[in-house]
Design an enzyme around this catalytic site. Structure first.
Site, mmCIF file in Angstrom:
data_model
loop_
_atom_site.group_PDB
_atom_site.id
_atom_site.type_symbol
_atom_site.label_atom_id
_atom_site.label_comp_id
_atom_site.label_asym_id
_atom_site.label_seq_id
_atom_site.Cartn_x
_atom_site.Cartn_y
_atom_site.Cartn_z
ATOM 1 N N CYS A 99 -2.162 -2.675 7.716
ATOM 2 C CA CYS A 99 -2.138 -3.588 6.566
ATOM 3 C C CYS A 99 -0.900 -4.477 6.524
ATOM 4 C CB CYS A 99 -2.306 -2.795 5.280
ATOM 5 S SG CYS A 99 -3.978 -2.093 5.137
ATOM 6 N N ASP B 43 0.792 -1.245 0.000
ATOM 7 C CA ASP B 43 0.000 0.000 0.000
ATOM 8 C C ASP B 43 0.819 1.288 0.000
ATOM 9 O OD1 ASP B 43 -1.922 -1.941 0.238
ATOM 10 O OD2 ASP B 43 -2.798 -1.207 2.098
ATOM 11 N N LYS C 194 -6.598 -4.848 -3.135
ATOM 12 C CA LYS C 194 -7.207 -5.599 -2.030
ATOM 13 C C LYS C 194 -8.290 -4.750 -1.360
ATOM 14 C CE LYS C 194 -3.497 -4.449 1.277
ATOM 15 N NZ LYS C 194 -4.266 -3.560 2.145
HETATM 16 C C1 C5J Z 1 -3.135 0.460 5.587
HETATM 17 C C2 C5J Z 1 -4.906 1.658 6.702
HETATM 18 N N1 C5J Z 1 -2.603 0.299 4.370
HETATM 19 N N2 C5J Z 1 -4.099 2.068 7.674
HETATM 20 N N3 C5J Z 1 -4.402 0.955 5.653
HETATM 21 O O1 C5J Z 1 -2.506 0.211 6.594
HETATM 22 O O2 C5J Z 1 -6.079 1.919 6.739
#
Ligand code: C5J
Length: 221
Positions: free
Chosen positions: A162, A24, A129
């Site tokens: 994540c 991400d 995802k």
């Molecule tokens: C991730 C989030 N990528 N913190 N998403 O950690 O909402």
């Protein structure tokens, strides 16, 4: 086999069966105007790891080892967005709403793109995802199985959400996971430290962690 100095004890990887999973690294979480900032976070903390993630990508590319990139990304019709996820929290904007970089956490929007410095190159695997974990409702497990991957090196954001969720999913599926400590970050420094502690405690109950320099030296980059 290659042995990497790591916590809680050395991590041994099979170079023919190891992939990098970069979680991400998208504008939504790292640039002002995205989902992360809409939730009230200081996104500059996350931007600081971009050079280390880029160096980690360069190492894997130089070795010819597989790379997986993920994005937290929903379909434009939001059919994969559970109402509970959209409703969660008190922020004035929600997933799917418009923002300065387009609709928040929606596939194909400018804010959903991975930062250019760490963007996928042709031949690398890209996973959109709908959840926090990269194995939920994606084809990731089948993709890794088809390549005979058994060892996963993790980087990206955020450490305790994540990244940690994906490491736990991977651990339950039998993968050996190594988190690169300076190639991951959280909006909350104590959550990053706590996540690494949780992952490596009890003999590596979820996996291992190591600094990038130790991994690079061990694999001969
Ligand atoms: C991730 C989030 N990528 N913190 N998403 O950690 O909402």
């Amino acid at each position: 086999m290659i042995t990497v100095p790591a916590s809680p004890y050395p991590y041994t990887l099979d170079p023919a069966r190891t992939a990098l999973v970069v979680i991400d690294m998208q504008r939504d979480f790292i640039e002002p105007g995205g989902f992360g900032e809409a939730l009230g976070n200081d996104v500059s903390r996350l931007a600081a790891i971009v050079p280390t993630v880029a160096a980690l990508l360069a190492l894997f590319r130089a070795k010819g080892w597989p790379v997986v990139h993920t994005r937290e990304a929903h379909r434009p019709d939001l059919s994969d967005l559970p109402p509970a996820k959209r409703a969660r929290g008190s922020a004035p904007v929600r997933i799917g709403d418009g923002g300065p970089m387009g609709r928040l956490l929606v596939r194909g929007e400018p804010g959903n793109a991975i930062l250019p410095a760490v963007a996928p190159i042709p031949g690398e695997i890209e996973i959109d995802k709908p959840g926090k974990g990269a194995f939920y409702a994606t084809g990731l497990q089948e993709i890794l199985q088809a390549r005979g991957i058994t060892h996963l090196v993790f980087a990206g954001v955020t450490t305790e959400v994540c990244v940690q969720t994906t490491m736990r999913e991977a651990n339950d599926r039998g993968y050996e996971g190594l988190l690169v400590e300076d190639a991951t970050e959280s909006y909350f420094p104590h959550f990053k430290a706590g996540a690494i502690e949780m992952i490596t405690a009890q003999g590596g109950i979820v996996g291992w962690s190591t600094p990038f320099a130790a991994l690079k030296q061990a694999v001969g980059g």
